[in-house]
Design an enzyme around this catalytic site. Structure first.
Site, PDB file in Angstrom:
ATOM      1  N   ALA A  91       0.834  -1.213   0.000  1.00 42.81           N
ATOM      2  CA  ALA A  91       0.000   0.000   0.000  1.00 42.81           C
ATOM      3  C   ALA A  91       0.863   1.254   0.000  1.00 42.81           C
ATOM      4  O   ALA A  91       1.923   1.302   0.622  1.00 42.81           O
ATOM      5  CB  ALA A  91      -0.904   0.010   1.230  1.00 42.81           C
TER       6      ALA A  91
ATOM      7  N   ILE B   8       0.397   4.160   1.472  1.00 44.21           N
ATOM      8  CA  ILE B   8       0.646   4.784   2.772  1.00 44.21           C
ATOM      9  C   ILE B   8       1.778   4.071   3.517  1.00 44.21           C
ATOM     10  O   ILE B   8       2.579   4.691   4.210  1.00 44.21           O
ATOM     11  CB  ILE B   8      -0.638   4.838   3.643  1.00 44.21           C
ATOM     12  CG1 ILE B   8      -0.382   5.556   4.969  1.00 44.21           C
ATOM     13  CG2 ILE B   8      -1.194   3.446   3.917  1.00 44.21           C
ATOM     14  CD1 ILE B   8       0.023   6.976   4.845  1.00 44.21           C
TER      15      ILE B   8
ATOM     16  N   ARG C  48       0.304  -9.501  -2.986  1.00 46.17           N
ATOM     17  CA  ARG C  48      -0.322 -10.548  -3.809  1.00 46.17           C
ATOM     18  C   ARG C  48       0.552 -10.835  -5.022  1.00 46.17           C
ATOM     19  O   ARG C  48       0.342 -11.805  -5.734  1.00 46.17           O
ATOM     20  CB  ARG C  48      -1.705 -10.080  -4.275  1.00 46.17           C
ATOM     21  CG  ARG C  48      -2.681  -9.821  -3.156  1.00 46.17           C
ATOM     22  CD  ARG C  48      -3.872  -9.031  -3.660  1.00 46.17           C
ATOM     23  NE  ARG C  48      -3.466  -7.737  -4.200  1.00 46.17           N
ATOM     24  CZ  ARG C  48      -4.244  -6.902  -4.856  1.00 46.17           C
ATOM     25  NH1 ARG C  48      -5.506  -7.210  -5.063  1.00 46.17           N
ATOM     26  NH2 ARG C  48      -3.794  -5.747  -5.312  1.00 46.17           N
TER      27      ARG C  48
ATOM     28  N   TYR D  64      -0.313 -12.901   1.615  1.00 49.39           N
ATOM     29  CA  TYR D  64      -0.516 -12.417   2.982  1.00 49.39           C
ATOM     30  C   TYR D  64      -0.468 -13.588   3.963  1.00 49.39           C
ATOM     31  O   TYR D  64       0.030 -13.459   5.084  1.00 49.39           O
ATOM     32  CB  TYR D  64      -1.860 -11.678   3.097  1.00 49.39           C
ATOM     33  CG  TYR D  64      -2.045 -10.527   2.118  1.00 49.39           C
ATOM     34  CD1 TYR D  64      -0.953  -9.803   1.642  1.00 49.39           C
ATOM     35  CD2 TYR D  64      -3.316 -10.158   1.689  1.00 49.39           C
ATOM     36  CE1 TYR D  64      -1.132  -8.751   0.749  1.00 49.39           C
ATOM     37  CE2 TYR D  64      -3.500  -9.103   0.804  1.00 49.39           C
ATOM     38  CZ  TYR D  64      -2.405  -8.414   0.329  1.00 49.39           C
ATOM     39  OH  TYR D  64      -2.583  -7.369  -0.554  1.00 49.39           O
TER      40      TYR D  64
ATOM     41  N   LEU E 276      -4.284  -2.557   4.410  1.00 51.07           N
ATOM     42  CA  LEU E 276      -5.098  -3.055   3.299  1.00 51.07           C
ATOM     43  C   LEU E 276      -6.291  -2.113   3.090  1.00 51.07           C
ATOM     44  O   LEU E 276      -6.583  -1.268   3.942  1.00 51.07           O
ATOM     45  CB  LEU E 276      -5.584  -4.476   3.623  1.00 51.07           C
ATOM     46  CG  LEU E 276      -4.481  -5.547   3.593  1.00 51.07           C
ATOM     47  CD1 LEU E 276      -4.971  -6.856   4.207  1.00 51.07           C
ATOM     48  CD2 LEU E 276      -3.976  -5.770   2.167  1.00 51.07           C
TER      49      LEU E 276
ATOM     50  N   HIS F 190      -9.786  -4.838   6.429  1.00 54.78           N
ATOM     51  CA  HIS F 190      -9.099  -4.597   7.705  1.00 54.78           C
ATOM     52  C   HIS F 190      -9.415  -5.667   8.745  1.00 54.78           C
ATOM     53  O   HIS F 190      -8.511  -6.235   9.366  1.00 54.78           O
ATOM     54  CB  HIS F 190      -9.472  -3.219   8.267  1.00 54.78           C
ATOM     55  CG  HIS F 190      -8.785  -2.090   7.558  1.00 54.78           C
ATOM     56  ND1 HIS F 190      -9.048  -0.775   7.837  1.00 54.78           N
ATOM     57  CD2 HIS F 190      -7.831  -2.085   6.589  1.00 54.78           C
ATOM     58  CE1 HIS F 190      -8.292   0.000   7.069  1.00 54.78           C
ATOM     59  NE2 HIS F 190      -7.560  -0.775   6.296  1.00 54.78           N
TER      60      HIS F 190
ATOM     61  N   LYS G 181      -6.697   3.031   9.863  1.00 57.97           N
ATOM     62  CA  LYS G 181      -8.033   3.571  10.055  1.00 57.97           C
ATOM     63  C   LYS G 181      -8.782   3.555   8.736  1.00 57.97           C
ATOM     64  O   LYS G 181      -8.129   3.629   7.700  1.00 57.97           O
ATOM     65  CB  LYS G 181      -7.994   4.981  10.633  1.00 57.97           C
ATOM     66  CG  LYS G 181      -6.946   5.941  10.083  1.00 57.97           C
ATOM     67  CD  LYS G 181      -6.829   6.228   8.635  1.00 57.97           C
ATOM     68  CE  LYS G 181      -8.007   6.801   7.912  1.00 57.97           C
ATOM     69  NZ  LYS G 181      -7.744   7.056   6.470  1.00 57.97           N
TER      70      LYS G 181
ATOM     71  N   ARG H 116     -10.228   5.070  -2.624  1.00 62.98           N
ATOM     72  CA  ARG H 116     -11.155   6.056  -2.050  1.00 62.98           C
ATOM     73  C   ARG H 116     -12.386   6.253  -2.909  1.00 62.98           C
ATOM     74  O   ARG H 116     -13.414   6.739  -2.433  1.00 62.98           O
ATOM     75  CB  ARG H 116     -10.424   7.391  -1.863  1.00 62.98           C
ATOM     76  CG  ARG H 116      -9.437   7.341  -0.726  1.00 62.98           C
ATOM     77  CD  ARG H 116      -8.326   8.360  -0.844  1.00 62.98           C
ATOM     78  NE  ARG H 116      -7.298   8.064   0.143  1.00 62.98           N
ATOM     79  CZ  ARG H 116      -6.392   7.090   0.016  1.00 62.98           C
ATOM     80  NH1 ARG H 116      -6.395   6.315  -1.064  1.00 62.98           N
ATOM     81  NH2 ARG H 116      -5.510   6.858   0.962  1.00 62.98           N
TER      82      ARG H 116
ATOM     83  N   ASP I 210     -12.679   7.611   5.074  1.00 68.20           N
ATOM     84  CA  ASP I 210     -11.274   7.938   4.860  1.00 68.20           C
ATOM     85  C   ASP I 210     -10.808   9.131   5.701  1.00 68.20           C
ATOM     86  O   ASP I 210      -9.738   9.066   6.320  1.00 68.20           O
ATOM     87  CB  ASP I 210     -11.038   8.239   3.364  1.00 68.20           C
ATOM     88  CG  ASP I 210      -9.559   8.323   3.027  1.00 68.20           C
ATOM     89  OD1 ASP I 210      -8.790   7.493   3.559  1.00 68.20           O
ATOM     90  OD2 ASP I 210      -9.164   9.206   2.240  1.00 68.20           O
TER      91      ASP I 210
HETATM   92  N1  LIG Z   1      -3.010   6.957   8.555  1.00 62.34           N
HETATM   93  C1  LIG Z   1      -2.858   7.601   7.432  1.00 62.34           C
HETATM   94  O1  LIG Z   1      -2.263   8.665   7.381  1.00 62.34           O
HETATM   95  C2  LIG Z   1      -3.394   6.995   6.174  1.00 62.34           C
HETATM   96  C3  LIG Z   1      -3.144   7.640   4.956  1.00 62.34           C
HETATM   97  C4  LIG Z   1      -3.566   7.023   3.786  1.00 62.34           C
HETATM   98  C5  LIG Z   1      -4.274   5.826   3.849  1.00 62.34           C
HETATM   99  N2  LIG Z   1      -4.530   5.249   5.054  1.00 62.34           N
HETATM  100  C6  LIG Z   1      -5.280   3.989   5.121  1.00 62.34           C
HETATM  101  O2  LIG Z   1      -4.407   2.972   4.625  1.00 62.34           O
HETATM  102  C7  LIG Z   1      -5.125   2.026   3.869  1.00 62.34           C
HETATM  103  C8  LIG Z   1      -4.492   1.908   2.503  1.00 62.34           C
HETATM  104  O3  LIG Z   1      -4.553   3.141   1.821  1.00 62.34           O
HETATM  105  P1  LIG Z   1      -3.614   3.412   0.540  1.00 62.34           P
HETATM  106  O4  LIG Z   1      -4.048   4.677  -0.074  1.00 62.34           O
HETATM  107  O5  LIG Z   1      -2.190   3.253   0.883  1.00 62.34           O
HETATM  108  O6  LIG Z   1      -4.096   2.211  -0.426  1.00 62.34           O
HETATM  109  P2  LIG Z   1      -3.420   1.544  -1.702  1.00 62.34           P
HETATM  110  O7  LIG Z   1      -2.176   2.272  -2.098  1.00 62.34           O
HETATM  111  O8  LIG Z   1      -4.489   1.378  -2.708  1.00 62.34           O
HETATM  112  O9  LIG Z   1      -2.955   0.136  -1.157  1.00 62.34           O
HETATM  113  C9  LIG Z   1      -3.803  -0.905  -0.786  1.00 62.34           C
HETATM  114  C10 LIG Z   1      -3.035  -2.208  -0.991  1.00 62.34           C
HETATM  115  O10 LIG Z   1      -3.874  -3.295  -0.611  1.00 62.34           O
HETATM  116  C11 LIG Z   1      -3.574  -4.410  -1.416  1.00 62.34           C
HETATM  117  N3  LIG Z   1      -4.869  -4.952  -1.895  1.00 62.34           N
HETATM  118  C12 LIG Z   1      -5.353  -6.194  -1.618  1.00 62.34           C
HETATM  119  N4  LIG Z   1      -6.554  -6.366  -2.161  1.00 62.34           N
HETATM  120  C13 LIG Z   1      -6.864  -5.225  -2.818  1.00 62.34           C
HETATM  121  C14 LIG Z   1      -7.989  -4.804  -3.566  1.00 62.34           C
HETATM  122  N5  LIG Z   1      -9.061  -5.588  -3.762  1.00 62.34           N
HETATM  123  N6  LIG Z   1      -7.977  -3.571  -4.102  1.00 62.34           N
HETATM  124  C15 LIG Z   1      -6.923  -2.740  -3.914  1.00 62.34           C
HETATM  125  N7  LIG Z   1      -5.830  -3.080  -3.198  1.00 62.34           N
HETATM  126  C16 LIG Z   1      -5.795  -4.318  -2.652  1.00 62.34           C
HETATM  127  C17 LIG Z   1      -2.659  -3.964  -2.541  1.00 62.34           C
HETATM  128  O11 LIG Z   1      -1.348  -4.428  -2.204  1.00 62.34           O
HETATM  129  P3  LIG Z   1      -0.601  -5.670  -2.939  1.00 62.34           P
HETATM  130  O12 LIG Z   1      -0.963  -5.534  -4.377  1.00 62.34           O
HETATM  131  O13 LIG Z   1       0.813  -5.420  -2.630  1.00 62.34           O
HETATM  132  O14 LIG Z   1      -1.118  -6.928  -2.324  1.00 62.34           O
HETATM  133  C18 LIG Z   1      -2.656  -2.452  -2.451  1.00 62.34           C
HETATM  134  O15 LIG Z   1      -1.404  -1.893  -2.744  1.00 62.34           O
HETATM  135  C19 LIG Z   1      -6.586   2.487   3.903  1.00 62.34           C
HETATM  136  O16 LIG Z   1      -7.249   1.818   4.931  1.00 62.34           O
HETATM  137  C20 LIG Z   1      -6.496   3.959   4.247  1.00 62.34           C
HETATM  138  O17 LIG Z   1      -7.626   4.417   4.974  1.00 62.34           O
HETATM  139  C21 LIG Z   1      -4.100   5.821   6.203  1.00 62.34           C
END
Ligand SMILES: NC(=O)c1ccc[n+]([C@@H]2O[C@H](COP(=O)([O-])OP(=O)(O)OC[C@H]3O[C@@H](n4cnc5c(N)ncnc54)[C@H](OP(=O)(O)O)[C@@H]3O)[C@@H](O)[C@H]2O)c1
Length: 333
Positions: free
Chosen positions: A12, A14, A37, A58, A74, A79, A97, A165, A177
């Site tokens: 991911a 983040i 994956r 995973y 994820l 989650h 979160k 999102r 989000d």
């Molecule tokens: N705390 C913070 O500051 C913060 C900031 C941004 C996001 N977040 C949270 O972090 C989480 C991820 O956000 P992100 O923007 O980093 O997401 P992202 O880049 O889209 O990453 C999600 C990852 O999940 C895996 N995945 C498994 N099944 C999937 C599916 N069906 N569709 C899409 N991805 C799938 C993929 O990894 P693989 O391909 O490697 O398996 C993908 O890279 C969310 O819950 C978000 O709310 C938190």
């Protein structure tokens, strides 16, 4: 203190861009493995971030006996299932979160945590930030009198249909989000729970995700309101309004680790909007503090300031706001 050996569920954004590098800069986190994956993606991320080992699923990461704790970034709809599986595998979990899609779903993790005897926390990094600890202390000490109202705002503009999102089936939308932040921080500074909530919500006609939401939370002695949006110019603010003064948290949620921040303090004198003083905070990385704090609690067994029960209550507010948006009236939390 021996650093905790961490594994990361997915590549991911983040994680790879913010949280992993921040945890690597800490003193109590060792990122030992990353899973994807797709093996090539795992290898690329591991090479870039200097992570020693990769897993091509995973499941394989959860079966890795060297790993003590899992960071779970994820998509939102995954989650709970993967956090529960990690707990069942005997791993502590720091989960992004929002912890779940509903409070009922989040609650299942309490049983998983207690069954496995592990630690599970929701990763609202802002609660570790010294500026928020300071703001809560000002409220507790009565510096702004009685805190009666909170106003918050968090917006960005993201039109990418492939971004999680903007995909309703993976838990997309603004309330999950980013609306989750002002809810968490209103509860944090008030140290109380809202009894009812109301929301006005507009959904994107194509994505079906909520793109503009304004909400009010009734805390009895105080009212909290916020707007969150996924298709507006980027903005963030949080204002705490008391009977004797106010605090304006300029950068309440999203921070760059090298940027100082400040809280403006008003005393209510004319014309009202001008700060009487300000409190400055040196740059910190909220994700480093979050990772080290969690790891320290793993090692010491100290109780968490952010137990799962708190995350369930945050989800209950989100549940009520979705119900309110659908029904058009106040909903009990
Ligand atoms: N705390 C913070 O500051 C913060 C900031 C941004 C996001 N977040 C949270 O972090 C989480 C991820 O956000 P992100 O923007 O980093 O997401 P992202 O880049 O889209 O990453 C999600 C990852 O999940 C895996 N995945 C498994 N099944 C999937 C599916 N069906 N569709 C899409 N991805 C799938 C993929 O990894 P693989 O391909 O490697 O398996 C993908 O890279 C969310 O819950 C978000 O709310 C938190």
């Amino acid at each position: 203190m021996e650093p905790v050996r961490w594994g990361v569920l997915s590549t991911a954004k983040i994680g790879t861009e913010k949280v992993i590098p921040a945890m690597q800069r800490g003193t109590l986190c060792r990122i030992e493995a990353i899973a994807s994956r797709n093996q090539a993606r795992a290898s690329e991320a591991a090479a870039r971030l200097g992570i020693p080992r990769t897993h091509d699923s995973y499941e394989a990461l959860l079966a890795d006996p060297e790993i003590e704790a899992i960071y779970n970034p994820l998509p939102n709809h995954m989650h709970v299932a993967w956090t529960a599986r990690a707990a069942d595998a005997g791993k502590h979990v720091l989960c992004e979160k929002p912890l779940a899609m509903t409070a009922a779903e989040a609650e299942t993790l309490i049983a998983a945590r207690d069954r496995a005897g592990v630690r599970i926390e929701e990763a609202f990094m802002v609660r570790n930030n010294p500026q928020w600890l300071w703001a809560r202390e000002q409220v507790r000490s009565g510096r702004i009198g009685r805190l009666r109202a909170i106003q918050g705002c968090l917006t960005y503009r993201n039109m990418d249909p492939d971004n999680i999102r903007n995909r309703v089936e993976v838990g997309g939308g603004g309330l999950y989000d980013i609306g989750s932040y002002p809810i968490t921080m209103s509860r944090f500074v008030l140290d109380a729970e809202p009894t009812r909530a109301v929301a006005l919500m507009e959904r994107d006609p194509d994505f079906a995700t909520d793109r503009l939401t304004s909400a009010m939370l009734d805390f009895g002695d105080a009212q909290a309101s916020f707007t969150c949006a996924t298709q507006l110019a980027r903005f963030q603010t949080m204002q705490l309004l008391g009977t004797e003064g106010w605090l304006h948290v300029e950068l309440p949620f999203v921070m760059e680790p090298d940027r100082d921040c400040r809280i403006l303090i008003g005393d209510g004198t004319f014309p009202g909007a001008l700060a009487a003083s300000e409190q400055r905070f040196s740059a910190v990385d909220q994700y480093t503090l979050q990772g080290d704090g969690f790891s320290e609690r793993v090692r010491t067994g100290a109780p968490s300031p952010f137990p799962l029960e708190n995350a369930v209550r945050n989800m209950a507010v989100i549940d009520a706001l979705f119900r309110s948006a659908a029904n058009g009236g106040w909903e009990a939390v």
